[in-house]
Design a protein around this motif. Structure first.
Motif, mmCIF file in Angstrom:
data_model
loop_
_atom_site.group_PDB
_atom_site.id
_atom_site.type_symbol
_atom_site.label_atom_id
_atom_site.label_comp_id
_atom_site.label_asym_id
_atom_site.label_seq_id
_atom_site.Cartn_x
_atom_site.Cartn_y
_atom_site.Cartn_z
ATOM 1 N N VAL A 42 15.218 9.441 80.849
ATOM 2 C CA VAL A 42 13.700 10.146 81.159
ATOM 3 C C VAL A 42 12.777 9.294 81.985
ATOM 4 C CG1 VAL A 42 12.064 11.846 80.206
ATOM 5 C CG2 VAL A 42 14.363 11.866 79.426
ATOM 6 N N ILE A 43 12.157 9.515 82.765
ATOM 7 C CA ILE A 43 11.073 8.775 83.497
ATOM 8 C C ILE A 43 9.782 9.445 83.690
ATOM 9 C CG2 ILE A 43 10.741 7.342 85.467
ATOM 10 C CD1 ILE A 43 13.540 6.826 85.744
ATOM 11 N N THR A 44 8.845 9.184 83.235
ATOM 12 C CA THR A 44 7.469 9.685 83.193
ATOM 13 C C THR A 44 6.901 9.123 84.418
ATOM 14 O OG1 THR A 44 6.111 8.466 81.881
ATOM 15 C CG2 THR A 44 7.252 10.195 80.860
ATOM 16 N N GLY A 45 6.012 9.797 85.247
ATOM 17 C CA GLY A 45 5.700 9.491 86.477
ATOM 18 C C GLY A 45 6.763 9.013 87.425
ATOM 19 N N GLY A 46 7.919 9.849 87.239
ATOM 20 C CA GLY A 46 9.184 9.416 87.914
ATOM 21 C C GLY A 46 9.156 9.765 89.385
ATOM 22 N N GLU A 61 22.980 2.888 89.199
ATOM 23 C CA GLU A 61 23.674 2.232 88.144
ATOM 24 C C GLU A 61 24.454 3.495 87.437
ATOM 25 O OE1 GLU A 61 24.450 -0.800 87.745
ATOM 26 O OE2 GLU A 61 23.057 -1.630 88.977
ATOM 27 N N GLY A 62 24.457 4.566 87.680
ATOM 28 C CA GLY A 62 25.259 5.484 87.064
ATOM 29 C C GLY A 62 24.612 6.660 86.038
ATOM 30 N N ALA A 63 23.351 6.724 85.974
ATOM 31 C CA ALA A 63 22.324 7.437 85.117
ATOM 32 C C ALA A 63 22.181 8.851 85.765
ATOM 33 C CB ALA A 63 21.109 6.938 84.555
ATOM 34 N N ASP A 64 22.155 9.992 85.209
ATOM 35 C CA ASP A 64 21.469 11.180 85.437
ATOM 36 C C ASP A 64 19.922 10.971 85.055
ATOM 37 O OD1 ASP A 64 23.647 12.548 86.697
ATOM 38 O OD2 ASP A 64 24.258 13.070 84.611
ATOM 39 N N VAL A 65 19.158 11.545 85.620
ATOM 40 C CA VAL A 65 17.600 11.331 85.461
ATOM 41 C C VAL A 65 16.704 12.609 85.468
ATOM 42 C CG1 VAL A 65 15.658 10.003 86.424
ATOM 43 C CG2 VAL A 65 17.833 9.220 86.904
ATOM 44 N N ALA A 66 16.100 12.512 84.244
ATOM 45 C CA ALA A 66 14.971 13.618 84.396
ATOM 46 C C ALA A 66 13.609 12.965 84.692
ATOM 47 C CB ALA A 66 14.920 13.960 82.796
ATOM 48 N N ILE A 67 13.092 13.875 85.649
ATOM 49 C CA ILE A 67 11.923 13.191 86.279
ATOM 50 C C ILE A 67 10.598 13.903 85.871
ATOM 51 C CG2 ILE A 67 10.536 12.712 88.716
ATOM 52 C CD1 ILE A 67 13.726 12.502 89.830
ATOM 53 N N VAL A 68 9.742 13.327 85.222
ATOM 54 C CA VAL A 68 8.638 14.265 84.579
ATOM 55 C C VAL A 68 7.390 13.750 85.686
ATOM 56 C CG1 VAL A 68 7.136 14.164 82.737
ATOM 57 C CG2 VAL A 68 9.417 13.890 82.392
#
Length: 282
Positions: A42-46, A61-68
């Motif tokens: 989870v990345i804020t300001g993503g 690098e293999g991660a799914d990402v939640a973009i806040v």
């Protein structure tokens, strides 16, 4: 070395990456090695700047990402496209991290989408340069702390029950936490708070084997810069650093990756300093 950033301004924060010239360099600099394979971040300001660079690098690098993100829909959509281009999935979560209800909902939606959270990157921030300390209004002071400090607390509190052994929290702080800034007194105070928050949370989370570290960038070419400073300041941004230039987001995201993955398995409560050569805190 001279700066290659032409004079430019944006009228409002947090700024739009699609309006910047030149565009910040977010592309990962190396091939992926699976350092976050199968994990969820989870990345804020993503949507832009350092957050976008982290999202794309983590995906490589293999991660799914939640973009806040706050409201920058076009930038967020571009970042989602970039993550998907790395053959990972991205979830967009639009809202204000100064609202604890939104933060709880963002974590709930991430769990619904991906079923786990392994990395939290607290990165969203705002700053309002002010030459006259006496003119910093209560409204500006409150808003800056709400975004830059309260939002980190709220996101961490919401995520904590879902972070298991081996998880990582990475907080973006700032060089101003270490050397101050007479033009960014309220902002610098928030970054000092986040540095202390990082050290304290590292102690709190250590028994759970959850590592908490920080990254303190120097002058980095992100949308926050033309949205904060006048055109002349932007044109000369970063030239006073030993390396003679502003940094790019992808020169900072590698620090976040290092602290998010097992390469830094014996580090917690620490802060990395990608700042172009300025010596701080030593």
């Amino acid at each position: 070395m001279t700066n290659d950033k032409p004079a430019q301004e944006q009228a409002s924060q947090p700024g739009r990456e699609d309006k910047m010239r030149p565009r910040p360099d977010y592309e990962p600099r190396f091939e992926g090695a699976g350092k976050l394979q199968g994990k969820v971040a989870v990345i804020t300001g993503g949507d832009s700047g350092i957050g976008r660079a982290c999202a794309v690098l983590f995906a490589r690098e293999g991660a799914d990402v939640a973009i806040v993100y706050l409201e920058e829909d076009e930038d967020a959509a571009k970042t989602r496209m970039l993550v998907r281009g790395e053959e990972r999935e991205a979830l967009l979560l639009r809202g204000d991290i100064a609202d604890p209800d939104f933060c709880r909902n963002a974590i709930t939606e991430t769990m619904k989408a991906f079923g786990r959270i392994d990395v939290l990157v607290n990165n969203a921030a705002e700053q309002h340069p002010t030459d006259d300390f006496q003119s910093i209004s209560p409204e500006q002071l409150i808003r800056t702390f709400e975004t830059n400090v309260f939002g980190y607390f709220y996101m961490t509190q919401a995520a904590m029950e879902h972070l298991g052994e081996g998880a990582a929290i990475v907080n973006t702080t700032s060089i101003t936490a270490y050397r101050g800034s007479k033009h960014l007194i309220d902002y610098s105070a928030t970054r000092g708070a986040i540095t202390s928050f990082t050290r304290s949370m590292a102690q709190y989370c250590a028994p759970k084997n959850i590592r908490v570290n920080g990254v303190a960038p120097g002058p980095i070419w992100t949308p926050l810069i033309p949205a904060s400073f006048d055109a002349e300041k932007v044109e000369n941004f970063g030239e006073d650093q030993p390396l003679g230039r502003a940094g790019e987001p992808n020169e900072v995201a590698s620090c976040h990756l290092f602290l998010a993955c097992d390469d830094s398995s014996y580090m917690t409560g620490q802060v990395l300093h990608p700042n172009g050569g300025e010596i701080v805190g030593g």
